[in-house]
Write an enzyme that holds these catalytic residues in place. Structure first.
Site: not given
Length: 388
Positions: A85, A142, A319
């Protein structure tokens, strides 16, 4: 059977998943390190069908140290490819892309645009080249998901030559958004052409408006500082503040440290950038930081809906989005005017669907899986090569 290692470095964490590559990649080993270079760093790993194991790390352990310790638990397992990533691909790089020296040099030029993530990601690429010399290296970016942004969203109101030099809105968290939209529409095909707002809320937080599977607006822009306030990042600021701070004697390095590492929830609370810590802390400053965050996220959701002319579904992930029920409740209640009706019991139970059956706008809680998203992208690339 080929095996692919997915490497996902966050601003203080490292996630690794090894897949046996078939029509559907199958995880055979995973490792997760948290709190890297913090006060309580730890590494946990698990082989398929075995009990999990863990060790405490030293607070001085670097990402390279952690990766080496994690790979040691794999033993002699062959790894055919590694997919990384990479947060920023700029305007030129789209994934999955095979990594070589020329590509890496171009990615290094983007470090200033993602100083928390890009250096770490590229350092792990270099380490994997050393540790796994026979494995083919790929990158997923991303920024890639946001290539579909219209000019109204990616242009910035600065004169030439800055737009031509790459000063524009890029958007981030795209690997997560791609996975979330795929998962949402696999379970709810009717939402494939719907107006969906995806909220990736974690230590780094952003929102994305998706219609017909394409990103059409997003809260993060030129850098990962833009948008809502985050754990230690400022989020959107009046540019005049930056000019003022420069005139007060802060140089670029000091500003970068201030805005990326000492702002956001940490600055608002004077306590911590961790949302669970703030929710558990009985102080006015902690409560204010939580309220501020929820207010800014709700405003951003409204902006995403405005970009699409409405909203049919809202998805929470990351999260905070996955685990902080009080935060979801406050945000959803601020969005009732947009048509979201909260099912309080479902929210407290962390159910997949958070809205009432009668809600005009459906609301979901989905757990993102960036590693699987990257593995699927590379699998398709391998399939295309095989067919060629």
């Amino acid at each position: 059977m080929k095996h692919l290692l997915a490497v996902n470095a966050g601003s203080s964490s490292l996630k690794l998943v090894l897949y046996a590559m078939s029509d559907q990649p199958q995880p055979v080993w995973s490792a997760h390190a948290t709190g890297i270079a913090g006060s309580h760093p730890a590494l946990q790993w698990q082989h398929k069908n075995r009990a999990a194991d863990s060790i405490r790390l030293l607070s001085t352990d670097t990402y390279a140290d952690v990766l080496q310790q994690a790979l040691a638990t794999l033993g002699e397992q062959r790894i055919d490819a590694v997919v990384h990533r990479i947060v920023h691909g700029g305007a030129a790089h789209h994934g999955p892309e095979r990594l070589d020296d020329a590509v890496i040099r171009e990615l290094e030029a983007l470090v200033a645009l993602a100083p928390l993530h890009q250096p770490v990601g590229l350092a792990l690429v270099a380490l994997c080249f050393q540790q796994l010399p026979d494995a083919t290296a790929y990158a997923c970016y991303d920024t890639d998901f946001h290539r579909s942004l219209p000019a109204l969203e990616y242009r910035v109101p600065l004169p030439s030559p800055w737009p031509e030099r790459g000063v524009r809105h890029y958007g981030f968290h795209g690997i997560s958004y791609q996975y979330l939209f795929h998962r949402l529409t696999a379970a709810n095909p009717a939402l494939s052409d719907a107006r969906v707002v995806l909220a990736h809320l974690g230590a780094g937080a952003s929102l994305c408006a998706v219609q017909g599977g394409q990103s059409c607006a997003t809260s993060m822009g030129f850098s990962a500082l833009e948008g809502v306030p985050m754990a230690t990042r400022s989020g959107r600021l009046d540019a005049g503040i930056i000019l003022y701070l420069l005139r007060q004697g802060l140089d670029a390095e000091a500003l970068e440290d201030l805005l990326y590492r000492h702002s956001g929830l940490k600055a608002l609370s004077g306590l911590s950038g961790d949302m669970q810590t703030l929710l558990a802390h009985d102080s006015d400053a902690a409560r204010f930081a939580v309220t501020y965050f929820c207010d800014r996220v709700a405003r951003e959701i409204a902006g995403m809906a405005s970009a699409m002319g409405g909203m049919d579904a809202l998805v929470f992930s990351g999260g905070i989005g996955e685990h902080a029920a009080p935060v979801r409740e406050r945000i959803i209640k601020r969005c009732e005017w947009l048509g979201v009706q909260l099912d309080a019991d479902a929210n407290q139970a962390h159910a997949d669907k958070l809205s009432r059956p009668s809600s005009p706008v459906a609301c979901y809680r989905l757990i993102s899986d960036e590693a699987l998203s990257m593995a699927m992208q590379v699998r398709h690339l391998w399939g295309a090569k095989a067919q060629a």
